[in-house]
Write a protein that holds these residues in place. Sequence first.
Motif, PDB file in Angstrom:
ATOM      1  N   SER A 177      -1.383   9.745   3.616  1.00  0.00           N
ATOM      2  CA  SER A 177      -1.318   9.172   2.274  1.00  0.00           C
ATOM      3  C   SER A 177      -2.650   8.568   1.844  1.00  0.00           C
ATOM      4  N   THR A 178      -3.480   8.183   2.802  1.00  0.00           N
ATOM      5  CA  THR A 178      -4.793   7.623   2.448  1.00  0.00           C
ATOM      6  C   THR A 178      -5.718   8.675   1.859  1.00  0.00           C
ATOM      7  N   SER A 179      -5.336   9.945   1.946  1.00  0.00           N
ATOM      8  CA  SER A 179      -6.141  11.004   1.322  1.00  0.00           C
ATOM      9  C   SER A 179      -6.149  10.853  -0.197  1.00  0.00           C
ATOM     10  N   ARG A 185      -5.174   1.315   9.121  1.00  0.00           N
ATOM     11  CA  ARG A 185      -3.823   1.107   9.672  1.00  0.00           C
ATOM     12  C   ARG A 185      -2.834   2.118   9.087  1.00  0.00           C
ATOM     13  N   ARG A 186      -2.897   2.319   7.771  1.00  0.00           N
ATOM     14  CA  ARG A 186      -1.975   3.258   7.119  1.00  0.00           C
ATOM     15  C   ARG A 186      -2.220   4.683   7.623  1.00  0.00           C
ATOM     16  N   GLN A 187      -3.483   5.057   7.762  1.00  0.00           N
ATOM     17  CA  GLN A 187      -3.814   6.412   8.190  1.00  0.00           C
ATOM     18  C   GLN A 187      -3.351   6.668   9.627  1.00  0.00           C
ATOM     19  N   VAL A 188      -3.495   5.687  10.497  1.00  0.00           N
ATOM     20  CA  VAL A 188      -3.034   5.830  11.878  1.00  0.00           C
ATOM     21  C   VAL A 188      -1.507   5.958  11.901  1.00  0.00           C
ATOM     22  N   LEU A 191       0.828  -1.199   0.000  1.00  0.00           N
ATOM     23  CA  LEU A 191       0.000   0.000   0.000  1.00  0.00           C
ATOM     24  C   LEU A 191       0.866   1.256   0.000  1.00  0.00           C
ATOM     25  N   GLU A 192       1.900   1.277   0.840  1.00  0.00           N
ATOM     26  CA  GLU A 192       2.781   2.445   0.897  1.00  0.00           C
ATOM     27  C   GLU A 192       3.449   2.695  -0.450  1.00  0.00           C
ATOM     28  N   MET A 193       3.920   1.647  -1.109  1.00  0.00           N
ATOM     29  CA  MET A 193       4.562   1.810  -2.421  1.00  0.00           C
ATOM     30  C   MET A 193       3.576   2.344  -3.455  1.00  0.00           C
ATOM     31  N   ILE A 194       2.363   1.822  -3.441  1.00  0.00           N
ATOM     32  CA  ILE A 194       1.334   2.265  -4.393  1.00  0.00           C
ATOM     33  C   ILE A 194       0.999   3.738  -4.151  1.00  0.00           C
TER      34      ILE A 194
END
Length: 151
Positions: A66-68, A53-56, A12-15
């Motif tokens: 980044s989830t924005s 999880r990514r947003q937290v 997810l972070e890479m994308i």
Amino acid sequence: MKPDWGMALEELEMILQKTARRSSLITYGELTPQISSISMVPNSPELASLLCRRQVLDSEGSLPLSTSLVVGQRTGRPGRGFFALAAAYFRFQDPEVFWLEEVSNCHASTGASKIERHHSYESTKRQRIEQRTVGSEPMTDQKEFILSFFD
């Protein structure tokens, strides 16, 4: 095969980094097929959980959210869950302005490493942390909260 949440977060972070470098957005439907370590479909609890999880991690790591960059195909903006989770960490008057600022911050930090992004964003984020909403909690119904990430 057991889901590998750690690997899914890395994917997810890479994308999202690639999406930010292109100064664009990505839909839930475009995102899910690119994550191979967990089986999921758009609007699934698995995708919502991964985005939470990514947003937290971003919120607690003083990074732009980044989830924005992940939006619904129909609306072109994040679902209610993005804003509900953000409200647990930050106080903001206008959700649209907050979201657009986060998108802009993600796009602006594209060439930097994670550490450089942290330092360049730190002064802005520090103000937001000082304004952290005390006692604010995400929706109490977990299923409703997770599904609220979508249109």
